[in-house]
Design an enzyme around this catalytic site. Structure first.
Site, PDB file in Angstrom:
ATOM      1  N   HIS A   1      -9.024   1.232   5.251  1.00  0.00           N
ATOM      2  CA  HIS A   1      -7.633   1.332   5.831  1.00  0.00           C
ATOM      3  C   HIS A   1      -8.454   2.061   6.524  1.00  0.00           C
ATOM      4  O   HIS A   1      -8.621   3.347   6.477  1.00  0.00           O
ATOM      5  CB  HIS A   1      -6.772   2.010   4.627  1.00  0.00           C
ATOM      6  CG  HIS A   1      -5.749   2.171   4.870  1.00  0.00           C
ATOM      7  ND1 HIS A   1      -5.428   2.749   6.298  1.00  0.00           N
ATOM      8  CD2 HIS A   1      -4.225   0.539   4.756  1.00  0.00           C
ATOM      9  CE1 HIS A   1      -3.853   2.445   6.224  1.00  0.00           C
ATOM     10  NE2 HIS A   1      -3.522   0.957   6.101  1.00  0.00           N
TER      11      HIS A   1
ATOM     12  N   GLU B   1      -6.705   4.683   7.716  1.00  0.00           N
ATOM     13  CA  GLU B   1      -6.143   6.136   7.964  1.00  0.00           C
ATOM     14  C   GLU B   1      -7.879   6.659   7.306  1.00  0.00           C
ATOM     15  O   GLU B   1      -8.258   7.972   7.485  1.00  0.00           O
ATOM     16  CB  GLU B   1      -4.982   6.244   7.043  1.00  0.00           C
ATOM     17  CG  GLU B   1      -4.159   6.044   7.451  1.00  0.00           C
ATOM     18  CD  GLU B   1      -3.030   4.912   7.123  1.00  0.00           C
ATOM     19  OE1 GLU B   1      -2.357   5.509   5.558  1.00  0.00           O
ATOM     20  OE2 GLU B   1      -1.810   4.950   7.734  1.00  0.00           O
TER      21      GLU B   1
ATOM     22  N   GLU C   1      -5.310  -5.133  10.125  1.00  0.00           N
ATOM     23  CA  GLU C   1      -4.258  -3.954  10.542  1.00  0.00           C
ATOM     24  C   GLU C   1      -4.382  -3.108  11.924  1.00  0.00           C
ATOM     25  O   GLU C   1      -5.471  -2.804  12.160  1.00  0.00           O
ATOM     26  CB  GLU C   1      -4.163  -3.181   9.482  1.00  0.00           C
ATOM     27  CG  GLU C   1      -3.926  -3.693   8.544  1.00  0.00           C
ATOM     28  CD  GLU C   1      -3.314  -2.724   7.455  1.00  0.00           C
ATOM     29  OE1 GLU C   1      -1.925  -2.667   6.744  1.00  0.00           O
ATOM     30  OE2 GLU C   1      -3.930  -1.431   6.879  1.00  0.00           O
TER      31      GLU C   1
ATOM     32  N   GLY D   1       3.039   2.009  10.567  1.00  0.00           N
ATOM     33  CA  GLY D   1       3.978   3.192  10.890  1.00  0.00           C
ATOM     34  C   GLY D   1       4.966   3.122  11.294  1.00  0.00           C
ATOM     35  O   GLY D   1       5.225   4.934  11.940  1.00  0.00           O
TER      36      GLY D   1
ATOM     37  N   ASN E   1       1.038  -1.021   0.021  1.00  0.00           N
ATOM     38  CA  ASN E   1      -0.098   0.227   0.170  1.00  0.00           C
ATOM     39  C   ASN E   1       0.575   1.141  -0.448  1.00  0.00           C
ATOM     40  O   ASN E   1       1.170   1.861   0.817  1.00  0.00           O
ATOM     41  CB  ASN E   1      -1.061   0.120   1.284  1.00  0.00           C
ATOM     42  CG  ASN E   1      -1.655   1.174   1.049  1.00  0.00           C
ATOM     43  OD1 ASN E   1      -2.078   2.219   0.309  1.00  0.00           O
ATOM     44  ND2 ASN E   1      -2.285   1.580   2.729  1.00  0.00           N
TER      45      ASN E   1
ATOM     46  N   SER F   1       3.320  -2.655  10.416  1.00  0.00           N
ATOM     47  CA  SER F   1       5.210  -2.454  10.431  1.00  0.00           C
ATOM     48  C   SER F   1       5.570  -3.910  10.233  1.00  0.00           C
ATOM     49  O   SER F   1       6.361  -4.199  10.466  1.00  0.00           O
ATOM     50  CB  SER F   1       5.719  -2.170  11.554  1.00  0.00           C
ATOM     51  OG  SER F   1       4.806  -1.054  11.808  1.00  0.00           O
TER      52      SER F   1
ATOM     53  N   LYS G   1       0.277   4.422  -0.612  1.00  0.00           N
ATOM     54  CA  LYS G   1      -0.892   5.303   0.146  1.00  0.00           C
ATOM     55  C   LYS G   1      -0.398   6.834  -0.317  1.00  0.00           C
ATOM     56  O   LYS G   1      -0.379   6.397  -1.667  1.00  0.00           O
ATOM     57  CB  LYS G   1      -0.271   5.713   1.364  1.00  0.00           C
ATOM     58  CG  LYS G   1      -0.183   4.324   3.016  1.00  0.00           C
ATOM     59  CD  LYS G   1       0.423   4.959   4.420  1.00  0.00           C
ATOM     60  CE  LYS G   1       0.246   3.603   5.035  1.00  0.00           C
ATOM     61  NZ  LYS G   1       0.646   3.241   6.151  1.00  0.00           N
TER      62      LYS G   1
HETATM   63  C1  PEP Z   1      -0.753  -0.197   6.308  1.00  0.00           C
HETATM   64  O1  PEP Z   1      -0.754   1.205   5.695  1.00  0.00           O
HETATM   65  O2  PEP Z   1      -1.679  -0.823   5.324  1.00  0.00           O
HETATM   66  C2  PEP Z   1       0.531  -0.441   6.312  1.00  0.00           C
HETATM   67  C3  PEP Z   1       0.867  -1.781   7.270  1.00  0.00           C
HETATM   68  O3  PEP Z   1       1.713   0.791   6.460  1.00  0.00           O
HETATM   69  P1  PEP Z   1       3.409  -0.044   7.432  1.00  0.00           P
HETATM   70  O4  PEP Z   1       3.402  -1.001   6.561  1.00  0.00           O
HETATM   71  O5  PEP Z   1       3.773   1.334   7.162  1.00  0.00           O
HETATM   72  O6  PEP Z   1       3.121   0.011   8.890  1.00  0.00           O
END
Ligand code: PEP
Length: 248
Positions: A93, A95, A163, A169, A10, A208, A12
Site C-alpha cells: 500500500h 502508505e 491506487e 483519502g 481497507n 476515494s 487502515k
Molecule cells: C486506500 O487507502 O486503499 C484507499 C483507497 O483509501 P480511500 O478510499 O479512503 O481513498
C-alpha cells in the site's frame, strides 16, 4: 468473459472491538450479493474475532512480513495472519511504501511469502500527483508493477490494485478515461509478465471510491473491483459499493 467484481475494504488504523458489529453488518450485505467477492482488511487485532464472527466472509490483513520468522520486532508473518483467520493480505500500500520505506523488492517478497503460506495477495501500485502532472503515470506504475511482481503469479491468488496516491483519502478521483487508460496499460503489462492467464488477474481501482461513484468506476473496462478506505468503515457506506458491484 468479465471477471467477478472484487470489493475490498481497507480499514487502515481504524477499528476496535466495538466495530466488529460493522464488519458483521458488511458481511450480511456481502452475503446478499453472492455474485460479488467482498472482504474487509481490519487491523490485525480484529482479524481473529472478525473471521470467527462472520465465517465465509473474506477477512484479510493490511500487510505481512516476507520472512517466515525471526528478529523483526512488531512485524507479523504470513503464518501468523493466516492462523488469525486472514485468507489474503494487501501488500505495498502506498502508505506503507511511504511511511515504512517499503521497496518494490520488499513488496514482491511479501506477495511471494503470502502465496507460500496459502494466502492471496493484493499488490498496490500507483503514481504520485507530481508523476501524473509530469506525464509519467503509466511508466511509473508499469515499472512499479514489474518490480513488485511475484514469481509464479496466477490469478487464483494474485490481485492488483491501482491506487493513484493523490486520490487516496482526498475525495479526488481520476477521470474515467484516465482510469481506463491506466487499467488497460496494467492489463498489457500483466500479459507481458505472465502470459497465459493474465486476463483473469483482477485489477481493482482504489482512491476515494464511494457509493456515489462506484457504479461509474466499476463500469470502466478492466476495472474488476475496488479497494476502498474511508467508505468501507460502515455498512451504510460500504453496502452501496457492494450493491453497485452486484449490478455487473
Ligand atoms: C486506500 O487507502 O486503499 C484507499 C483507497 O483509501 P480511500 O478510499 O479512503 O481513498
Amino acid at each position: 468473459m468479465a471477471n467477478r467484481k472484487y470489493i475490498v475494504g481497507n480499514w487502515k488504523m481504524n477499528g476496535l472491538q466495538a466495530q466488529l458489529s460493522d464488519i458483521a453488518e458488511i458481511a450480511a450485505v456481502a452475503a446478499a450479493h453472492p455474485t460479488v467477492d467482498a472482504g474487509i482488511c481490519p487491523p490485525v487485532t480484529l482479524i481473529a474475532a472478525a473471521s470467527q464472527a462472520s465465517p465465509g466472509f473474506a477477512i484479510g490483513a493490511q500487510d505481512c512480513h516476507f520472512a517466515a520468522k525471526g528478529a523483526h520486532t512488531g512485524c507479523l508473518s504470513t503464518a501468523m495472519i493466516k492462523e488469525a483467520g486472514a485468507t489474503y493480505s494487501i501488500v505495498g500500500h502506498s502508505e506503507r511504501r511511504a511511511d515504512q520505506q517499503e521497496s518494490d523488492a520488499d513488496v514482491k517478497a511479501k506477495a511471494e511469502a503470502a502465496h507460500e503460506a496459502g494466502l492471496g495477495a493484493i499488490i498496490c501500485v500507483g503514481e504520485t500527483e507530481e508523476e501524473r502532472d509530469a506525464g509519467e503515470a503509466i511508466d511509473v506504475v508499469c515499472v512499479q508493477l514489474s518490480r513488485s511482481f511475484p514469481d509464479g503469479a496466477s490469478a487464483d491468488w494474485l490481485t492488483i490494485a491501482y491506487e493513484p496516491v493523490w486520490a487516496i483519502g482526498t475525495g479526488r478521483v481520476p477521470s474515467v478515461d484516465d482510469v481506463a487508460e491506466m487499467h488497460a496499460a496494467i492489463r498489457t503489462k500483466l500479459a507481458e509478465l505472465m502470459g497465459q492467464g493474465s486476463d483473469a488477474v483482477r485489477i481493482l481501482y482504489g482512491g476515494s471510491m464511494n457509493g456515489g461513484n462506484a457504479a461509474e468506476l466499476l463500469a470502466v473496462p478492466n476495472v474488476d473491483g475496488g479497494l476502498v478506505g474511508g467508505a468501507s468503515l460502515t455498512a451504510e457506506k460500504f453496502g452501496p459499493i457492494i450493491e453497485a458491484a452486484g449490478a455487473f
